[in-house]
Design a protein around this motif. Structure first.
Motif, PDB file in Angstrom:
ATOM      1  N   PRO A   1      29.614  39.186-114.884  1.00  0.00           N
ATOM      2  CA  PRO A   1      29.276  37.753-115.193  1.00  0.00           C
ATOM      3  C   PRO A   1      29.804  37.024-116.126  1.00  0.00           C
ATOM      4  CG  PRO A   1      27.148  39.286-114.734  1.00  0.00           C
ATOM      5  CD  PRO A   1      28.338  40.067-114.970  1.00  0.00           C
ATOM      6  N   PHE A   2      30.221  38.155-117.421  1.00  0.00           N
ATOM      7  CA  PHE A   2      30.894  37.543-118.652  1.00  0.00           C
ATOM      8  C   PHE A   2      32.391  37.316-118.710  1.00  0.00           C
ATOM      9  CE2 PHE A   2      26.678  38.529-120.089  1.00  0.00           C
ATOM     10  CZ  PHE A   2      26.455  37.613-121.020  1.00  0.00           C
ATOM     11  N   THR A   3      33.065  38.225-117.705  1.00  0.00           N
ATOM     12  CA  THR A   3      34.342  38.350-117.818  1.00  0.00           C
ATOM     13  C   THR A   3      35.018  37.752-116.423  1.00  0.00           C
ATOM     14  OG1 THR A   3      34.603  40.477-116.627  1.00  0.00           O
ATOM     15  CG2 THR A   3      34.550  40.280-119.120  1.00  0.00           C
ATOM     16  N   GLY A   4      34.308  37.681-115.259  1.00  0.00           N
ATOM     17  CA  GLY A   4      34.637  37.261-114.216  1.00  0.00           C
ATOM     18  C   GLY A   4      35.520  37.912-113.436  1.00  0.00           C
ATOM     19  N   HIS A   5      35.907  39.297-113.656  1.00  0.00           N
ATOM     20  CA  HIS A   5      36.762  39.915-113.006  1.00  0.00           C
ATOM     21  C   HIS A   5      36.219  41.547-113.212  1.00  0.00           C
ATOM     22  CE1 HIS A   5      38.756  40.275-116.788  1.00  0.00           C
ATOM     23  NE2 HIS A   5      39.256  41.478-116.574  1.00  0.00           N
ATOM     24  N   VAL A   6      36.655  42.304-112.043  1.00  0.00           N
ATOM     25  CA  VAL A   6      36.490  43.799-112.439  1.00  0.00           C
ATOM     26  C   VAL A   6      37.768  44.705-112.020  1.00  0.00           C
ATOM     27  CG1 VAL A   6      34.890  45.471-111.265  1.00  0.00           C
ATOM     28  CG2 VAL A   6      34.143  43.523-111.806  1.00  0.00           C
ATOM     29  N   SER A   7      37.963  45.603-112.733  1.00  0.00           N
ATOM     30  CA  SER A   7      39.115  46.584-112.431  1.00  0.00           C
ATOM     31  C   SER A   7      38.415  47.819-111.529  1.00  0.00           C
ATOM     32  CB  SER A   7      39.770  47.078-113.836  1.00  0.00           C
ATOM     33  OG  SER A   7      38.753  47.909-114.461  1.00  0.00           O
ATOM     34  N   GLY A   8      39.292  48.690-110.949  1.00  0.00           N
ATOM     35  CA  GLY A   8      38.909  49.479-110.171  1.00  0.00           C
ATOM     36  C   GLY A   8      38.125  50.728-111.171  1.00  0.00           C
ATOM     37  N   THR A   9      38.682  50.936-112.407  1.00  0.00           N
ATOM     38  CA  THR A   9      37.988  51.781-113.385  1.00  0.00           C
ATOM     39  C   THR A   9      36.367  51.099-113.808  1.00  0.00           C
ATOM     40  OG1 THR A   9      40.080  52.233-114.356  1.00  0.00           O
ATOM     41  CG2 THR A   9      37.993  52.882-115.445  1.00  0.00           C
ATOM     42  N   ILE A  10      36.308  50.039-113.691  1.00  0.00           N
ATOM     43  CA  ILE A  10      34.994  49.573-114.007  1.00  0.00           C
ATOM     44  C   ILE A  10      34.043  49.721-112.849  1.00  0.00           C
ATOM     45  CG2 ILE A  10      33.714  47.327-114.757  1.00  0.00           C
ATOM     46  CD1 ILE A  10      36.306  46.468-116.527  1.00  0.00           C
ATOM     47  N   TRP A  11      34.585  49.334-111.633  1.00  0.00           N
ATOM     48  CA  TRP A  11      33.818  49.584-110.499  1.00  0.00           C
ATOM     49  C   TRP A  11      33.359  51.020-110.217  1.00  0.00           C
ATOM     50  CZ3 TRP A  11      33.771  52.227-105.851  1.00  0.00           C
ATOM     51  CH2 TRP A  11      33.023  51.577-105.017  1.00  0.00           C
ATOM     52  N   SER A  12      34.579  52.011-110.495  1.00  0.00           N
ATOM     53  CA  SER A  12      34.106  53.423-110.164  1.00  0.00           C
ATOM     54  C   SER A  12      33.009  53.848-111.268  1.00  0.00           C
ATOM     55  CB  SER A  12      35.479  53.983-110.540  1.00  0.00           C
ATOM     56  OG  SER A  12      36.481  53.633-109.372  1.00  0.00           O
ATOM     57  N   ILE A  13      33.077  53.201-112.550  1.00  0.00           N
ATOM     58  CA  ILE A  13      31.765  53.740-113.489  1.00  0.00           C
ATOM     59  C   ILE A  13      30.695  53.187-112.943  1.00  0.00           C
ATOM     60  CG2 ILE A  13      31.329  53.595-115.643  1.00  0.00           C
ATOM     61  CD1 ILE A  13      34.272  53.787-116.688  1.00  0.00           C
ATOM     62  N   GLY A  14      30.721  51.889-112.611  1.00  0.00           N
ATOM     63  CA  GLY A  14      29.312  51.197-112.211  1.00  0.00           C
ATOM     64  C   GLY A  14      28.813  51.803-110.782  1.00  0.00           C
ATOM     65  N   HIS A  15      29.608  52.278-109.859  1.00  0.00           N
ATOM     66  CA  HIS A  15      28.805  52.690-108.700  1.00  0.00           C
ATOM     67  C   HIS A  15      29.236  54.001-108.312  1.00  0.00           C
ATOM     68  CE1 HIS A  15      29.099  47.974-108.536  1.00  0.00           C
ATOM     69  NE2 HIS A  15      27.901  48.410-107.713  1.00  0.00           N
ATOM     70  N   LEU A  16      30.610  54.480-108.417  1.00  0.00           N
ATOM     71  CA  LEU A  16      30.951  55.892-108.192  1.00  0.00           C
ATOM     72  C   LEU A  16      30.322  57.004-108.987  1.00  0.00           C
ATOM     73  CD1 LEU A  16      34.711  55.777-106.991  1.00  0.00           C
ATOM     74  CD2 LEU A  16      32.790  55.888-105.527  1.00  0.00           C
ATOM     75  N   VAL A  17      30.380  57.044-110.039  1.00  0.00           N
ATOM     76  CA  VAL A  17      30.155  57.946-111.012  1.00  0.00           C
ATOM     77  C   VAL A  17      28.711  58.397-110.944  1.00  0.00           C
ATOM     78  CG1 VAL A  17      29.651  58.500-113.367  1.00  0.00           C
ATOM     79  CG2 VAL A  17      31.847  57.693-112.644  1.00  0.00           C
TER      80      VAL A  17
END
Length: 556
Positions: A410-426
């Motif tokens: 919400p604060f940056t408006g974009h998500v990288s593959g790394t951020i998505w992976s930490i948030g959901h995959l890990v």
């Protein structure tokens, strides 16, 4: 030195010497002459190594032939299993082989490849293997063994040919039963220790620059910004593991789409960008001494070197500012394990350096936001990097990863593959690994392989370019297998005690906040963690959208 002067003289007037002794008069052995030593070393049988040039490059044009060596996978596995069986009796009870509740002799193998560190312009790569049965020692370079090494890139035709051979041999090996040290032995290949780029190459997929950037989930750049969605196998999960054949079909259809890693996935630092934007520096500077001593960037560089102790990163950042910043090149820096730990320990020093004496609310909101996501990232990493982990810790990881992702989007408006992976995959992968091995994701660490590369570089010193992999393989075998077999005292293993959470947080909570920054002993939290903006950010994360107070300030 094995001789000493007696203080007397011989008949011819020379000083008299005698052998030095120790204990009950035991003389110190004479050192072996270098020529004799090298002859003894040359006589050591280090097993068969196969030439990359003569086999894997035999059908390639001359300009694509490369030098290197590799070992037969099955032979190497049998050698290592015998080595561990023979040495297991010399180890302490808590350091013996772990069979994961299965029959003794069931070896679980980790295998993977990566670029070898012979210099920025010196292309080379290696494959290594290790056994998960050795427990936390998977993070030790001494328990990761060379299987392949060549003077080429990771996607060279010789590497592709070797990979095809591996796939065929792995399939055959897993169906066999061997007898080693009078025990029945089987091998199953459980994990691939590789970075995302090499993993995509191994699987014949698109690289992680593609729209569907993850090798693990059916997620695209279009839907990765969805909040309150989950990854997993249950029907209510938005993202599921890939049907592998479908991913290969997509890769074939868009083969030409392969390209370079996008800017959003580069190793950049938001806090560094904030330091630059707060300093109002000219585009070109000829020396770091030109920086005003009271500007944010000057304070940032000083804190990076003196407080965080990341001198290497500070040097590279300074070089970029002088040479590449004016050319509109992004600063990229590949963090080592040590660098990452230093940053996680000392990011609050960098935050405070940027703040300086400023009370600008926009700057404070940005800094408090950075503090929030940095704390969550540090707490996530401190759990998912562990070998020994508990179910409550995995549950805590799920909440931390969710808050991290929910804050960034919400604060940056974009998500990288790394951020998505930490948030959901890990978090999901951490649970899967725990259910299978009763360990944390630390069992899949790259730490041992990265440390092994440091050893490889030292082995290759003073060697000829064409012959260096022969020397490296010989040195590695003698020092990591042959010597420990003949001298069990070399088997000592010292588990690293480094924690991603700085010691000052737990050892002196009266004077340090949980973020790692100093506080008054009468206060529960430091200036940043107790700031009203922190409460606004936490409420925003809980609601899934920025509060009205947060929207006043542009922190993207």
């Amino acid at each position: 030195m094995v001789m000493r002067h007696t203080g007397n003289s011989t008949k011819k007037g020379y000083q008299s010497k005698e052998r030095i002794t120790f204990g009950f008069g035991i003389p110190i052995p004479r050192p072996l002459a270098y020529s004799a030593l090298m002859q003894k070393i040359a006589e050591i049988n280090v097993g068969e190594t196969i030439s990359v040039r003569d086999t894997l490059c035999s059908t390639l044009p001359m300009d694509q032939k490369v030098d290197g060596v590799y070992r037969d996978l099955e032979t190497m596995l049998i050698t290592l299993s015998q080595f561990y069986f023979e040495r297991d009796g010399f180890r302490k009870d808590n350091d013996k082989l772990n069979w994961f509740g299965e029959k003794e002799g069931t070896f679980k193998v980790a295998i993977g490849g990566d670029g070898a560190p012979f210099g920025k312009w010196d292309e080379s790569m290696s494959w290594m293997i290790s056994f998960l049965n050795i427990g936390p020692r998977v993070a030790s370079p001494n328990d990761n063994f060379l299987l392949f090494g060549a003077n080429c890139k990771e996607d060279h035709p010789a590497v592709k040919q070797f990979t095809k051979q591996l796939a065929s041999k792995i399939n055959a090996i897993e169906k066999k039963t061997h007898t080693v040290s009078e025990k029945e032995v089987t091998f199953t290949f459980e994990l691939i220790h590789s970075d995302m780029k090499f993993l995509a190459f191994l699987n014949g997929e698109l690289n992680n620059a593609a729209s569907y950037f993850s090798s693990f989930a059916y997620v695209s750049k279009k839907d990765c910004t969805t909040l309150n969605a989950k990854f997993g196998t249950p029907p209510d999960c938005k993202w599921n593991p890939w049907p592998y054949k479908q991913r290969l079909n997509i890769a074939k259809q868009v083969e030409s789409f392969k390209g370079k890693l996008p800017t959003s996935l580069k190793k950049s630092s938001e806090i560094q960008n904030l330091a630059l934007s707060s300093s109002n520096l000219p585009l070109e500077i000829s020396s770091l001494s030109e920086l005003p001593p009271d500007c944010a960037m000057s304070r940032y560089l000083k804190a990076l070197e003196c407080d965080v102790k990341a001198g290497r990163m500070k040097k590279q950042l300074g070089k970029w500012m002088l040479e590449d910043r004016s050319k509109d090149k992004d600063f990229t820096y590949r963090l080592t394990g040590k660098d990452s730990r230093l940053i996680l320990h000392g990011f609050m020093f960098l935050v405070n350096a940027i703040k300086g004496d400023s009370n600008d609310p926009t700057l404070l909101m940005k800094l408090v936001f950075i503090v929030f996501i940095a704390i969550n990232l540090r707490e996530c990493a401190s759990i998912f990097s562990m070998y020994h982990v508990t179910l409550p810790a995995i549950e805590e990881l799920k909440g931390l990863a969710h808050d991290y992702f929910t804050a960034v989007l919400p604060f940056t408006g974009h998500v990288s593959g790394t951020i998505w992976s930490i948030g959901h995959l890990v978090p999901v992968h951490a649970q899967w690994v725990f259910e299978k091995f009763r360990t944390g994701l630390g069992v899949n660490t790259m730490q041992g392989r990265e440390a092994k590369h440091v050893q490889i570089a030292s082995y290759a010193k003073n060697s000829l370019f064409k012959e260096r992999w022969n020397q490296v393989f010989r040195h590695d075998y003698i020092s990591k297998i042959w010597l420990p077999l003949h001298q069990p005292c070399l088997l000592t293993y010292h588990q690293a005690r480094d924690n991603l959470i700085p010691n000052r947080v737990t050892s002196d909570p009266q004077h340090f906040c949980s973020c790692g920054f100093s506080k008054d002993e009468r206060d529960d939290k430091c200036f940043f963690c107790s700031h009203p903006f922190m409460a606004e950010i936490k409420k925003s994360v809980a609601d899934g959208k920025p509060t009205k107070e947060c929207l006043k300030y542009n922190i993207t």
